[in-house]
Design a protein around this motif. Structure first.
Motif, short mmCIF file in Angstrom:
data_model
loop_
_atom_site.label_atom_id
_atom_site.label_comp_id
_atom_site.label_asym_id
_atom_site.label_seq_id
_atom_site.Cartn_x
_atom_site.Cartn_y
_atom_site.Cartn_z
N SER A 89 -4.82 0.65 2.58
CA SER A 89 -5.63 0.98 1.45
C SER A 89 -5.00 2.31 0.90
O SER A 89 -4.42 3.32 1.70
CB SER A 89 -7.18 1.28 1.65
OG SER A 89 -7.14 2.46 2.52
N GLU A 116 -4.46 -4.28 1.20
CA GLU A 116 -3.38 -5.42 1.26
C GLU A 116 -3.06 -5.27 2.71
O GLU A 116 -3.24 -4.20 3.23
CB GLU A 116 -2.42 -4.87 0.24
CG GLU A 116 -2.75 -5.04 -1.20
CD GLU A 116 -3.15 -6.32 -1.82
OE1 GLU A 116 -2.93 -7.33 -1.19
OE2 GLU A 116 -3.51 -6.45 -2.93
N GLU A 117 -2.56 -6.67 3.25
CA GLU A 117 -1.96 -6.55 4.37
C GLU A 117 -0.54 -6.84 4.09
O GLU A 117 -0.10 -7.71 3.37
CB GLU A 117 -2.69 -7.83 5.27
CG GLU A 117 -1.76 -7.86 6.45
CD GLU A 117 -2.71 -9.13 7.54
OE1 GLU A 117 -3.65 -8.59 8.16
OE2 GLU A 117 -2.28 -10.04 7.47
N THR A 138 6.71 -0.72 2.35
CA THR A 138 5.66 -1.03 1.64
C THR A 138 5.53 -0.07 0.32
O THR A 138 6.05 0.77 0.31
CB THR A 138 4.39 -1.11 2.44
OG1 THR A 138 3.92 0.33 2.61
CG2 THR A 138 4.61 -1.67 3.95
N SER A 156 -9.21 -7.00 2.30
CA SER A 156 -7.96 -7.31 1.79
C SER A 156 -7.93 -8.93 1.61
O SER A 156 -7.19 -9.56 0.65
CB SER A 156 -6.78 -7.23 2.78
OG SER A 156 -6.84 -8.00 4.05
N PHE A 184 -3.80 0.64 -5.02
CA PHE A 184 -3.93 -0.31 -4.81
C PHE A 184 -5.40 -0.94 -5.15
O PHE A 184 -6.32 -0.18 -4.64
CB PHE A 184 -3.71 -0.89 -3.23
CG PHE A 184 -2.70 -0.85 -2.40
CD1 PHE A 184 -1.56 -0.32 -3.21
CD2 PHE A 184 -2.53 -1.09 -1.34
CE1 PHE A 184 -0.28 -0.32 -2.59
CE2 PHE A 184 -1.28 -0.85 -0.69
CZ PHE A 184 -0.24 -0.61 -1.40
#
Length: 302
Positions: free
Chosen positions: A278, A266-267, A256, A130, A262
């Motif tokens: 993910s 990502e965080e 989210t 990430s 993606f």
């Protein structure tokens, strides 16, 4: 557009693991193969490399490979670092990380695709990626960037579970399975009709979640997910995870963009804490998503 989730009643095993079934509102995918019997995995023909393997789709449909899949055999066991789809007959070099530091010998062929790496190992890979750029995450040598994370986590496991020959994660997991099977446990849950996801609670808190394009995909990895959860729970309190925590976790996920594609993990900062996610999708829908709760004690940085 984010996925919408419906969480069912949790099943507690008496040893710290609570499994919650999840249904998704989106339409399930069709036309893909998830079976490990329809793939070939081996060392690269031009020369074996720690952080690369060659995979081939030997089936008749596009085949799905998932991050966290363990391939056993070859010169050493490896774990796939990112998800991908291979067309019928396609061969591709893929990024992997070694999960057996002490061995570099054997045949060129691997078995695998059903066993899943423990949540902590996958979280470390996801968390590191990430913070990487997209090109490095998608490169054939992406495994080199997470290799030290994987080995460090395996050593942490060995410090509490005991060292194994070759620092083999799979042997450590096998030992845990054998020890667990000697005791009395509640029969593990099974995949329910239409179920496409699962939330895993360990020690009273949600640690991870996985979602699939269809029930066949979830079924193909189910035993591996449950086995990995039991392995992680060895050092956790024997405490049931409350249903409201699962519902809150699912509600936070809906804030989210999970379900979209993606380019790299990502965080996200959410009401339940930092989530490393993910999400792998094609134009017609979600293929696979994995979520790791960075606030869970088991996922603390090594």
């Amino acid at each position: 557009m984010s996925e919408k989730f419906h969480v069912g009643q949790g099943s507690y095993d008496g040893y710290g693991v609570t499994v919650f079934p999840v249904w998704l509102e989106s339409q399930p995918l069709e036309g893909f193969c998830w079976k490990s019997s329809h793939i070939a995995v081996g060392e690269n023909a031009e020369g074996a490399s720690v952080n690369n393997l060659t995979v081939t789709n030997t089936g008749h449909r596009p085949h799905i490979f998932l991050e966290g899949d363990i391939f056993e055999g070859g010169r050493q066991n490896r774990v796939l670092t990112r998800s991908l789809v291979l067309a019928r007959g396609e061969e591709r070099e893929v990024p992997v990380a070694c999960v057996e530091e002490g061995r570099w010998h054997g045949t060129g062929d691997h078995r695998g695709g059903r066993r899943r790496a423990p949540m902590s190992v996958r979280y470390d890979m996801t968390n590191t990626m990430s913070r990487m750029n997209v090109a490095d995450v998608q490169a054939a040598d992406a495994g080199t960037h997470v290799q030290s994370d994987v080995w460090n986590r395996i050593r942490q496991h060995e410090s509490t579970r005991g060292a194994v020959e070759g620092h083999s994660l799979t042997e450590s997991m096998d030992q845990a399975d054998r020890a667990r099977n000697m005791g009395t446990r509640i029969k593990p849950p099974t995949v329910l009709p239409g179920q496409r996801g699962v939330l895993i609670g360990i020690g009273g808190h949600i640690v991870a979640a996985e979602f699939f394009g269809n029930s066949e995909g979830l079924q193909s990895r189910w035993d591996g997910i449950i086995s990995a959860a039991h392995y992680e729970a060895m050092e956790a309190p024997a405490r049931r995870t409350a249903s409201w925590k699962a519902r809150d976790f699912a509600a936070s996920l809906e804030l989210t963009p999970i379900g979209e594609d993606f380019p790299k993990p990502e965080e996200f900062r959410t009401p339940v804490g930092p989530l490393a996610i993910s999400s792998f999708a094609l134009g017609y829908g979600l293929i696979h998503a994995a979520v790791f709760n960075g606030a869970h004690p088991l996922l603390a940085e090594v």
